[in-house]
Design a protein around this motif. Structure first.
Motif, PDB file in Angstrom:
ATOM      1  N   UNK A   1       0.809  -1.203   0.000  1.00  0.00           N
ATOM      2  CA  UNK A   1       0.000   0.000   0.000  1.00  0.00           C
ATOM      3  C   UNK A   1       0.846   1.258   0.000  1.00  0.00           C
ATOM      4  N   UNK A   2       1.898   1.281   0.813  1.00  0.00           N
ATOM      5  CA  UNK A   2       2.785   2.444   0.841  1.00  0.00           C
ATOM      6  C   UNK A   2       3.455   2.659  -0.508  1.00  0.00           C
ATOM      7  N   UNK A   3       3.936   1.581  -1.092  1.00  0.00           N
ATOM      8  CA  UNK A   3       4.593   1.667  -2.392  1.00  0.00           C
ATOM      9  C   UNK A   3       3.631   2.177  -3.455  1.00  0.00           C
ATOM     10  N   UNK A   4       2.425   1.632  -3.480  1.00  0.00           N
ATOM     11  CA  UNK A   4       1.444   2.023  -4.494  1.00  0.00           C
ATOM     12  C   UNK A   4       0.996   3.471  -4.284  1.00  0.00           C
ATOM     13  N   UNK A   5       0.889   3.876  -3.020  1.00  0.00           N
ATOM     14  CA  UNK A   5       0.459   5.255  -2.717  1.00  0.00           C
ATOM     15  C   UNK A   5       1.519   6.265  -3.151  1.00  0.00           C
ATOM     16  N   UNK A   6       2.777   5.945  -2.918  1.00  0.00           N
ATOM     17  CA  UNK A   6       3.861   6.827  -3.362  1.00  0.00           C
ATOM     18  C   UNK A   6       3.859   6.950  -4.880  1.00  0.00           C
ATOM     19  N   UNK A   7       3.682   5.835  -5.560  1.00  0.00           N
ATOM     20  CA  UNK A   7       3.618   5.874  -7.021  1.00  0.00           C
ATOM     21  C   UNK A   7       2.421   6.706  -7.494  1.00  0.00           C
ATOM     22  N   UNK A   8       1.309   6.619  -6.775  1.00  0.00           N
ATOM     23  CA  UNK A   8       0.130   7.416  -7.131  1.00  0.00           C
ATOM     24  C   UNK A   8       0.432   8.905  -7.021  1.00  0.00           C
ATOM     25  N   UNK A   9       1.151   9.298  -5.961  1.00  0.00           N
ATOM     26  CA  UNK A   9       1.473  10.701  -5.764  1.00  0.00           C
ATOM     27  C   UNK A   9       2.492  11.209  -6.779  1.00  0.00           C
ATOM     28  N   UNK A  10       3.442  10.371  -7.134  1.00  0.00           N
ATOM     29  CA  UNK A  10       4.560  10.813  -7.975  1.00  0.00           C
ATOM     30  C   UNK A  10       4.219  10.743  -9.464  1.00  0.00           C
ATOM     31  N   UNK A  11       3.733   9.619  -9.956  1.00  0.00           N
ATOM     32  CA  UNK A  11       3.502   9.466 -11.398  1.00  0.00           C
ATOM     33  C   UNK A  11       2.089   9.011 -11.742  1.00  0.00           C
ATOM     34  N   UNK A  12       1.286   8.735 -10.722  1.00  0.00           N
ATOM     35  CA  UNK A  12      -0.069   8.256 -10.977  1.00  0.00           C
ATOM     36  C   UNK A  12      -0.094   6.765 -11.235  1.00  0.00           C
ATOM     37  N   UNK A  13      -1.193   6.128 -10.886  1.00  0.00           N
ATOM     38  CA  UNK A  13      -1.281   4.677 -11.046  1.00  0.00           C
ATOM     39  C   UNK A  13      -2.446   4.239 -11.918  1.00  0.00           C
ATOM     40  N   UNK A  14      -3.279   5.185 -12.320  1.00  0.00           N
ATOM     41  CA  UNK A  14      -4.489   4.793 -13.056  1.00  0.00           C
ATOM     42  C   UNK A  14      -4.562   5.523 -14.391  1.00  0.00           C
ATOM     43  N   UNK A  15      -4.969   4.798 -15.424  1.00  0.00           N
ATOM     44  CA  UNK A  15      -5.169   5.429 -16.729  1.00  0.00           C
ATOM     45  C   UNK A  15      -6.397   6.324 -16.669  1.00  0.00           C
ATOM     46  N   UNK A  16      -6.501   7.269 -17.620  1.00  0.00           N
ATOM     47  CA  UNK A  16      -7.662   8.160 -17.596  1.00  0.00           C
ATOM     48  C   UNK A  16      -8.891   7.461 -18.168  1.00  0.00           C
ATOM     49  N   UNK A  17     -10.016   8.133 -18.029  1.00  0.00           N
ATOM     50  CA  UNK A  17     -11.298   7.518 -18.384  1.00  0.00           C
ATOM     51  C   UNK A  17     -11.363   7.129 -19.861  1.00  0.00           C
TER      52      UNK A  17
END
Length: 463
Positions: free
Chosen positions: A428-444
């Motif tokens: 969770x920590x790793x995924x959250x950091x990636x979300x903040x830095x480069x994003x983890x989800x493609x756009x709609x």
């Protein structure tokens, strides 16, 4: 009545000259003796060559060959994961799912070589490390002296070579990240996932693996996990859970009217994948005997197979009762759930108890999949339920059904909770950091279009 002579006997008699016709010959003078060749010196005592010339070499060779064959079977499991994950998802995301699986097995093996193997097997607790965390190092750079070589490629090391040990464990390592791949399918950014999977398999997985298999602190407490119900499957399942909580569900899956099913595009492919995984599980569990011991390997084959079959039946009839129709995807997940469930105790649980463990896992997986859908946690392939929840069940089953009195339910509970929690928090920590830095989800728009075109520029199917 006079019987005729056998023709061969008659011919032989005719071909034999009378004694008088035999010419006398003078014996030839003896030839000069050729100089004796120098005998090769026997291999030096205590070397690899000396061991392979000795009486234990044959069994060592058979043991080593079985570990290598098991590694090949575990490798085949990655083809099974490719097929299950892509078949259970929409066809517009097929290339993306296959690409992630190709990347995972490649980076998993190389990362394990560069760091993970030595971090997971650092030595004996109390002598070389503290039982909680060990530094890894670059592996496979040769042996500097004959004594080290002999120790690592003969029975002085184990009943198999260090090379066989490494490649068998490397195939295991990639599995943890593959479990996450299916859970985050159809909406995760490719680059973010690649970074996540690299860190997970190279640095995080070996830490908890060392706690048991590397003679760490859980091993010292008596925790038992034969082939990885918790160390591989629950680790991957709970790592996946935290990732999908951060990632969120696929768009349109949960509506005000309820759950909108996202149908699999190729159930025959998923079916093939499950049977490919079942085949690979004979290497996953059978190889974990760590020798070709006839009784040990054959017993593990039986418990593994019976648990898988029972898991399939458990899920088939449970889903039929609950959903009012026989559901193939539930049956397939039930087989996998049974296999995950028996993995921790395949060598210490009797065959009939293995049937019970598998059947309960098949029942659990149905209610677990429905539960996660109810609370709007979107897991396209049921990875959290199959690997996470049933991995915990299988580990606890050792405490309930093991033929070894030293295995206690309390210790099994401790081990599976701390490993699952570690996987959940660190992932969770790793995924959250990636979300903040480069994003983890493609756009709609990319999600609607499909990741095959958006991320790879090419669909899997041209029709």
């Amino acid at each position: 009545m006079v019987l005729p002579l056998a023709p061969h006997a008659s011919a032989q008699e005719e071909a034999t000259p009378p004694p008088a016709a035999v010419e006398e010959t003078t014996p030839a003078a003896p030839a000069e003796a050729a100089p004796a060749e120098e005998a090769e010196a026997p291999p030096a005592e205590g070397t690899y060559e000396a061991f392979m010339a000795g009486p234990d070499a044959a069994m060592f060779t058979v043991n080593n060959l079985w570990i290598l064959l098991s590694a090949a079977l575990v490798f085949i499991m990655h083809l099974g994961f490719c097929s299950v994950e892509s078949g259970m998802c929409q066809k517009k995301n097929t290339v993306n799912i296959l690409f992630k699986n190709v990347f995972i097995v490649c980076i998993g093996a190389l990362g394990y070589m560069a760091w993970g193997f030595n971090a997971m097997y650092p030595g004996t607790m109390g002598e070389d490390w503290n039982g909680f965390f060990a530094m890894g190092s670059k592996l496979m750079n040769g042996f500097p002296d004959e004594a080290t070589r002999t120790a690592n490629v003969t029975a002085e090391y184990a009943s198999y070579t260090i090379w066989a040990d490494f490649i068998f464990q490397a195939m295991f390592a990639a599995t943890a990240a593959t479990i996450v791949s299916g859970a985050v399918a159809e909406r995760v950014k490719l680059g973010s996932f690649m970074i996540y999977a690299t860190i997970l398999v190279t640095f995080l997985y070996p830490i908890t693996g060392s706690w048991k298999w590397g003679t760490g602190w859980l091993d010292a407490k008596g925790f038992y996990d034969f082939a990885g119900s918790t160390l591989v499957h629950a680790f991957g399942g709970f790592a996946a859970l935290s990732a999908i909580l951060i990632l969120g569900p696929r768009r349109g899956k949960y509506t005000k009217e309820g759950v909108k099913p996202v149908l699999p595009h190729n159930l025959p492919l998923a079916n093939i994948g499950v049977f490919m995984l079942f085949l690979g599980w004979f290497g996953f569990n059978g190889g974990s005997v760590l020798s070709a011991d006839p009784e040990g390997v054959s017993r593990v084959f039986v418990t593994t197979a019976m648990a898988g079959f029972a898991g399939g039946l458990g899920a088939i009839f449970t889903s039929w009762i609950v959903l009012k129709k026989p559901d193939l995807s539930m049956g397939l997940n039930g087989i996998l759930a049974g296999l995950v469930g028996i993995t921790a105790g395949a060598d210490v649980i009797s065959p009939w108890m293995a049937v019970l463990v598998g059947a309960i896992a098949g029942l659990i997986v149905v209610f677990s999949v429905l539960f996660f859908d109810k609370i709007k946690i979107d897991d396209p392939v049921g990875a959290v339920s199959v690997h996470g929840i049933c991995g915990v069940w299988g580990t606890l089953a050792v405490g309930l059904f093991s033929t070894n009195a030293d295995h206690s339910l309390g210790t099994q509970l401790l081990g599976t909770v701390v490993i699952s929690a570690f996987a959940f928090v660190t992932s969770g920590l790793l995924f959250f950091v990636l979300k903040l830095v480069i994003g983890v989800r493609v756009d709609a728009q990319e999600e609607e279009e499909g990741l095959d075109v958006a991320e790879h520029g090419a669909p899997a199917y041209t029709d």
